[in-house]
Design an enzyme around this catalytic site. Structure first.
Site, short mmCIF file in Angstrom:
data_model
loop_
_atom_site.label_atom_id
_atom_site.label_comp_id
_atom_site.label_asym_id
_atom_site.label_seq_id
_atom_site.Cartn_x
_atom_site.Cartn_y
_atom_site.Cartn_z
N GLU A 131 2.01 -17.85 -41.18
CA GLU A 131 1.92 -18.87 -40.11
C GLU A 131 1.35 -20.19 -40.63
O GLU A 131 0.34 -20.71 -40.13
CB GLU A 131 1.02 -18.37 -38.99
CG GLU A 131 1.54 -17.14 -38.32
CD GLU A 131 0.70 -16.73 -37.11
OE1 GLU A 131 -0.53 -16.95 -37.14
OE2 GLU A 131 1.27 -16.20 -36.16
N GLU A 163 6.01 -10.47 -36.39
CA GLU A 163 4.90 -10.21 -35.44
C GLU A 163 5.40 -10.38 -34.01
O GLU A 163 6.06 -11.38 -33.71
CB GLU A 163 3.74 -11.18 -35.64
CG GLU A 163 2.98 -11.00 -36.93
CD GLU A 163 1.77 -11.91 -37.02
OE1 GLU A 163 1.20 -12.24 -35.97
OE2 GLU A 163 1.42 -12.32 -38.15
C1 BGP Z 1 -1.16 -14.13 -35.34
C2 BGP Z 1 -1.78 -13.67 -36.65
C3 BGP Z 1 -2.08 -12.21 -36.73
C4 BGP Z 1 -2.45 -11.56 -35.42
C5 BGP Z 1 -1.74 -12.13 -34.21
C6 BGP Z 1 -2.34 -11.67 -32.89
O1 BGP Z 1 -1.36 -15.49 -35.20
O2 BGP Z 1 -0.87 -13.96 -37.73
O3 BGP Z 1 -3.05 -12.06 -37.74
O4 BGP Z 1 -3.79 -11.43 -35.27
O5 BGP Z 1 -1.74 -13.53 -34.21
O6 BGP Z 1 -3.41 -12.50 -32.56
P1 BGP Z 1 -4.82 -11.91 -32.15
O7 BGP Z 1 -5.16 -10.87 -33.18
O8 BGP Z 1 -5.73 -13.07 -32.15
O9 BGP Z 1 -4.64 -11.31 -30.77
#
Ligand code: BGP
Length: 502
Positions: A193, A386
C-alpha cells in the site's frame, strides 16, 4: 445444475497477513525492532472514532519504545505468535484448501539494524521453514518485501526514506531474499500500500513529522526514493528469479462524488489521483502529467537524480495488487458533511451503505467498480491481496463463533469480483485479509478480528493464543473447493447483524 464458475482455473484463492501483525517474537533469534513495534494499544480507544484519535508519531513515543525497561503494551511485538505456531496455522490454511498465502518478510529479522552487510542467518532460516511448510501443502507464497515494518534502527543511523541512502539498503535486502528464496517464491510485492505513505508517513517511510516542517516535501521525496527502490527491486527480481512476477500495491481507497455537482466530481478526481499517483508511477514507469501541478500546488520540488527516470521506465510492475475494504464520498465542501471512517483514511458518509463497528462503509459493488477502473487504467493483471470485515466476534458458550456477517461480507465481494472478471478484468487471485485473527494495523487491537480462525487473545495480550475454527472456516473451504461457484447464503445477512450500523 448450478451455473459454472466465472473464476479462472488456476485462480489463487487464499489469505493474507503481514509479519508485523502475526509473527510476534519481536526480539527472538536476532531480530531488530521495526517501526511497527512502537505502536501501543490505547485502552481509551473509541472504535467508531478511532481516526479522530489517530496522532502522528513523535520522537518521545519512539524513545519510550526503545527503553528496555518500558512497560507499555506493544501488541505488534506479540502478533498472534505465528513465529512459533506457523505449522499449525499453515495446516489450518491447507484444510481450507488455500492455493496461496500472502504475507511479508520482516526486514529487521533479516537485517536487524537495516544496514548490515551480512544477513541474520536465523532470520533467513525462519522463512525457509515457513515457505517449505507452505509449499509442502501446495500453497503458493506471495511475499511482500516491506509491510509497514522498516527497521527502527535506520531512523537513528540513516534517517527516514527522505534519505536516498535507503534505496541501496532496501535493494541489498531485496537481493538477499531473492537469492535465498529463488527456488521457493515466484510471486513478490515490493511495498505494501505505498499510497498510504501520504496518510501515514511514519508507518510507511519512518517519517516523524517533528523532523519535517515541510511535511509534503518529505512525503513526496520519500515516495520518489521508494519508487526508485521498488523499480530496482523489480529489476533484481527478474534477474535473480527469471519466472518471477513482482507487483506494486495500493490500498484502493475508493471515492464517490458526494453529489453530482461538478465541483464534487472534480474534487473526487483530485483526491483519487492522490492514490493513483503511486500505482501510476510504478506501473507506467513515469510521473503522470497531472503530477506537475499536483506537486506545485503542494510547493513540492522533487530531487530526481540523473538515471532515476530511466530506472523507473525500464522496471515497471508485472501486476497491480490492491487492498479493497470500503468506499467513501468526496466533496468540495467536505467540512459541511457527516464523516465516515475507513482504512487508514476517512471520508464523507454514504447514506446508501452500512458500516462496520469501526465506521468502514461496506460497499461490495465498489469492488467491481474498483477492479474495472484499475484494469482500464493499467491493462495489467490485478491481484486482490486484501479484503475482509473487521468485527468484534462473539464466542458462544459452546465455543463457536457464528460470523455470518463476515460470510455475507465476503460472499458479496466475491460475487462482485466474478462480475468484474465477466467485465474483462484479468484477476490473478484473492487472498482474504487476516484468515487467522491477528493484530490490527490501524488500532493495534486483537479484538478487531478478520479471521476464519479465532485466536484466544485480547487487546492486552491475555489469552491462550489457541486457535479455533469459526463458522466462516467451512464456508470459505467450500468457496475454494468449488472455485468460487458455491457461495452459500449465511443464516443472517449483514443488514440483520449486530455488527453493522446504518
Ligand atoms: C491494510 C493493511 C493491513 C491490514 C488492513 C486492515 O491497510 O495493509 O496490514 O491491517 O489494512 O486494517 P486494520 O488491521 O487496521 O483493520
Amino acid at each position: 445444475m448450478t451455473e459454472k464458475t466465472k473464476f479462472p482455473e488456476h485462480f489463487l484463492w487464499g489469505g493474507a497477513a503481514a509479519a508485523m501483525q502475526i509473527e510476534g517474537a519481536h526480539d527472538a533469534d536476532g531480530r531488530g525492532l521495526s517501526v511497527a513495534d512502537v505502536y501501543t494499544f490505547d485502552p481509551e480507544l473509541d472504535k467508531k472514532h478511532w481516526l479522530d484519535q489517530w496522532h502522528m508519531m513523535t520522537h518521545a513515543q519512539v524513545e519510550e519504545a526503545l527503553d528496555p525497561s518500558g512497560t507499555r503494551n506493544y501488541p505488534k511485538r506479540r502478533g498472534n505468535d505465528f513465529y512459533h505456531r506457523y505449522q499449525e496455522d499453515i495446516d489450518l490454511m491447507a484444510e481450507m484448501g488455500f492455493k496461496a498465502y500472502r504475507t511479508s518478510i520482516s526486514w529487521s529479522r533479516i537485517f536487524p539494524n537495516g544496514d548490515e552487510s551480512e544477513p541474520n542467518e536465523q532470520g533467513l532460516v525462519f522463512y525457509d521453514k515457513v515457505f517449505d511448510a507452505l509449499l509442502a501443502k501446495g500453497i503458493e507464497p506471495v511475499i511482500s518485501l516491506c509491510h509497514y515494518d522498516m527497521p527502527l534502527n535506520l531512523l537513528k543511523s540513516h534517517g527516514d526514506w527522505t534519505n536516498r541512502g535507503l534505496i541501496d539498503l532496501f535493494v541489498h535486502y531485496a537481493e538477499t531474499v531473492f537469492n535465498r528464496y529463488k527456488d521457493k517464491i515466484k510471486y513478490w510485492i515490493t511495498f505494501n500500500e505505498m499510497n498510504c505513505l501520504k496518510h501515514h508517513p511514519y508507518a510507511s517511510a519512518g517519517i516523524i513529522e517533528e523532523n519535517h516542517p515541510h511535511l509534503e516535501q518529505a512525503k513526496y521525496q520519500a515516495a520518489h526514493h521508494q519508487f526508485v527502490a521498488s523499480a530496482l527491486a523489480v529489476k533484481a527480481c527478474h534477474e535473480i528469479i527469471p519466472d518471477s512476477k513482482i507487483g506494486c500495491m495500493i490500498s484502493y481507497l475508493l471515492l464517490y462524488p458526494n453529489t453530482c455537482h461538478p465541483e464534487d466530481v472534480l474534487e473526487c478526481q483530485k483526491e483519487e489521483r492522490v492514490s493513483f499517483f503511486f500505482s501510476d508511477v510504478q506501473t507506467r514507469g513515469a510521473y503522470p502529467a497531472y503530477a506537475k501541478r499536483m506537486l506545485e500546488e503542494k510547493n513540492v520540488t522533487l530531487d530526481i537524480q540523473p538515471g532515476d527516470e530511466e530506472i523507473l521506465l525500464e522496471n515497471t510492475a508485472d501486476f497491480v495488487a490492491l487492498s479493497y475494504y470500503m468506499s467513501n464520498n468526496a466533496s468540495a465542501q467536505a467540512g459541511e458533511h457527516e464523516k465516515a471512517s475507513g482504512n487508514l483514511v476517512g471520508g464523507i458518509k454514504n447514506p446508501y451503505l452500512l458500516q462496520n463497528q469501526w465506521g468502514w462503509q461496506i460497499d461490495p459493488t465498489g469492488m467491481r467498480y474498483a477492479l474495472n477502473v484499475l484494469h482500464d487504467r493499467y491493462e495489467k493483471p490485478l491481484f486482490v491481496v486484501e479484503n475482509g470485515m473487521g468485527a468484534v466476534d462473539t464466542v458462544e458458550d459452546d465455543g463457536s463463533v457464528n460470523d455470518d456477517y463476515r460470510i455475507d461480507y465476503l460472499k458479496r465481494h466475491i460475487e462482485q469480483m466474478a462480475e468484474a472478471i465477466e467485465d474483462g478484468v484479468e484477476l490473478m487471485g484473492y487472498t482474504a485479509w487476516g484468515p487467522i485473527d491477528m493484530i490490527s494495523a490501524s488500532t493495534s487491537q486483537a479484538s478487531k478480528r478478520y479471521g476464519f480462525v479465532y485466536v484466544d487473545q485480547d487487546d492486552l495480550g491475555r489469552g491462550t493464543l489457541d486457535r479455533s475454527r469459526k463458522k466462516s472456516f467451512d464456508w470459505y473451504k467450500k468457496v475454494i473447493e468449488s472455485n468460487g461457484r458455491e457461495l452459500e447464503q449465511p443464516a443472517e445477512t449483514l443488514e440483520q447483524s449486530h455488527t453493522v450500523e446504518k
